[in-house]
Write a protein that holds these residues in place. Structure first.
Motif, mmCIF file in Angstrom:
data_model
loop_
_atom_site.group_PDB
_atom_site.id
_atom_site.type_symbol
_atom_site.label_atom_id
_atom_site.label_comp_id
_atom_site.label_asym_id
_atom_site.label_seq_id
_atom_site.Cartn_x
_atom_site.Cartn_y
_atom_site.Cartn_z
ATOM 1 N N VAL A 2 0.855 -1.180 0.000
ATOM 2 C CA VAL A 2 0.000 0.000 0.000
ATOM 3 C C VAL A 2 0.890 1.228 0.000
ATOM 4 N N PHE A 3 0.611 2.177 -0.889
ATOM 5 C CA PHE A 3 1.335 3.444 -0.911
ATOM 6 C C PHE A 3 0.501 4.487 -0.183
ATOM 7 N N VAL A 4 1.121 5.148 0.801
ATOM 8 C CA VAL A 4 0.453 6.223 1.529
ATOM 9 C C VAL A 4 1.273 7.487 1.304
ATOM 10 N N PRO A 5 0.692 8.510 0.678
ATOM 11 C CA PRO A 5 1.444 9.745 0.417
ATOM 12 C C PRO A 5 1.933 10.399 1.704
ATOM 13 N N SER A 6 3.019 11.122 1.572
ATOM 14 C CA SER A 6 3.632 11.814 2.702
ATOM 15 C C SER A 6 2.630 12.717 3.400
ATOM 16 N N GLY A 7 2.606 12.617 4.720
ATOM 17 C CA GLY A 7 1.757 13.490 5.514
ATOM 18 C C GLY A 7 0.323 13.011 5.662
ATOM 19 N N GLY A 28 10.510 16.314 -0.292
ATOM 20 C CA GLY A 28 10.265 17.731 -0.538
ATOM 21 C C GLY A 28 8.995 18.241 0.110
ATOM 22 N N CYS A 29 8.023 17.369 0.279
ATOM 23 C CA CYS A 29 6.743 17.800 0.852
ATOM 24 C C CYS A 29 6.820 18.064 2.349
ATOM 25 N N ILE A 115 12.741 20.010 -9.937
ATOM 26 C CA ILE A 115 12.606 21.440 -9.675
ATOM 27 C C ILE A 115 11.876 21.672 -8.354
ATOM 28 N N PHE A 116 10.854 20.869 -8.093
ATOM 29 C CA PHE A 116 10.128 20.993 -6.825
ATOM 30 C C PHE A 116 11.068 20.758 -5.646
ATOM 31 N N ASP A 117 11.867 19.686 -5.719
ATOM 32 C CA ASP A 117 12.813 19.399 -4.629
ATOM 33 C C ASP A 117 13.790 20.550 -4.434
ATOM 34 N N ILE A 118 14.311 21.085 -5.530
ATOM 35 C CA ILE A 118 15.258 22.201 -5.437
ATOM 36 C C ILE A 118 14.592 23.399 -4.774
ATOM 37 N N SER A 119 13.351 23.669 -5.145
ATOM 38 C CA SER A 119 12.669 24.833 -4.558
ATOM 39 C C SER A 119 12.432 24.644 -3.066
#
Length: 163
Positions: A2-7, A28-29, A115-119
């Motif tokens: 099962v994949f559960v998104p971060s947070g 990144g999140c 790009i998201f991770d860099i930001s």
């Protein structure tokens, strides 16, 4: 599996003996959450040993040592963590050609993910470098210096803005 998104809050009830394999504890999140947690942990340590502040040589350093023993990481190691991920993402951005969506087969990260991770790293690192407790950390051996890494991240974001 099962994949559960971060947070995302979730509970699991296993019907049999089960092994849980967890990864992506930090991404990144939730990177800013980790930084916030570390600041709270240091504050708690500082409050706990505040009575020795004036009598203990290098009190701030000792607080970092205590925080590492309690949390498993201190501000220096957090910077090193950010640096490793930032350098990998910066390397991926440099390899991107015009119109490419996939940065690298090795990492499997798309352009937007990179790009998201860099930001997010830039956002957190900007907070780190102005933090008074981080400014007390001996960064003389850090390569690159935190401010220089932040500048590299900001430059990378500026060049990828049109994408």
């Amino acid at each position: 599996m099962v994949f559960v998104p971060s947070g995302w809050h979730h509970q699991v009830h296993n019907l049999e003996d089960t092994i849980s394999i967890n990864h992506n504890w930090v991404n990144g999140c939730n990177l800013a959450n980790m930084w916030h947690f570390l600041q709270q942990e240091l504050c708690a340590v500082q409050q706990e040993v505040s009575e020795w502040r004036d009598t203990m040589p290098d009190w701030h350093h000792h607080c970092q040592v205590i925080m590492k023993s309690c949390s498993g990481i201190n501000f220096e190691e957090f910077y090193q963590f950010l640096k490793v991920i930032a350098e990998r993402r910066l390397l991926l951005v440099k390899k991107i050609g015009p119109g490419e969506l996939q940065c690298s087969e090795d990492f499997g990260l798309g352009l937007q993910h990179t790009i998201f991770d860099i930001s997010r790293i830039a956002e957190v690192l900007a907070s780190v470098v102005v933090n008074p407790d981080f400014q007390r950390v001996d960064t003389s051996r850090f390569l690159p210096q935190p401010e220089d890494l932040l500048q590299q991240l900001q430059e990378a974001l500026a060049t990828t803005e049109p994408l």
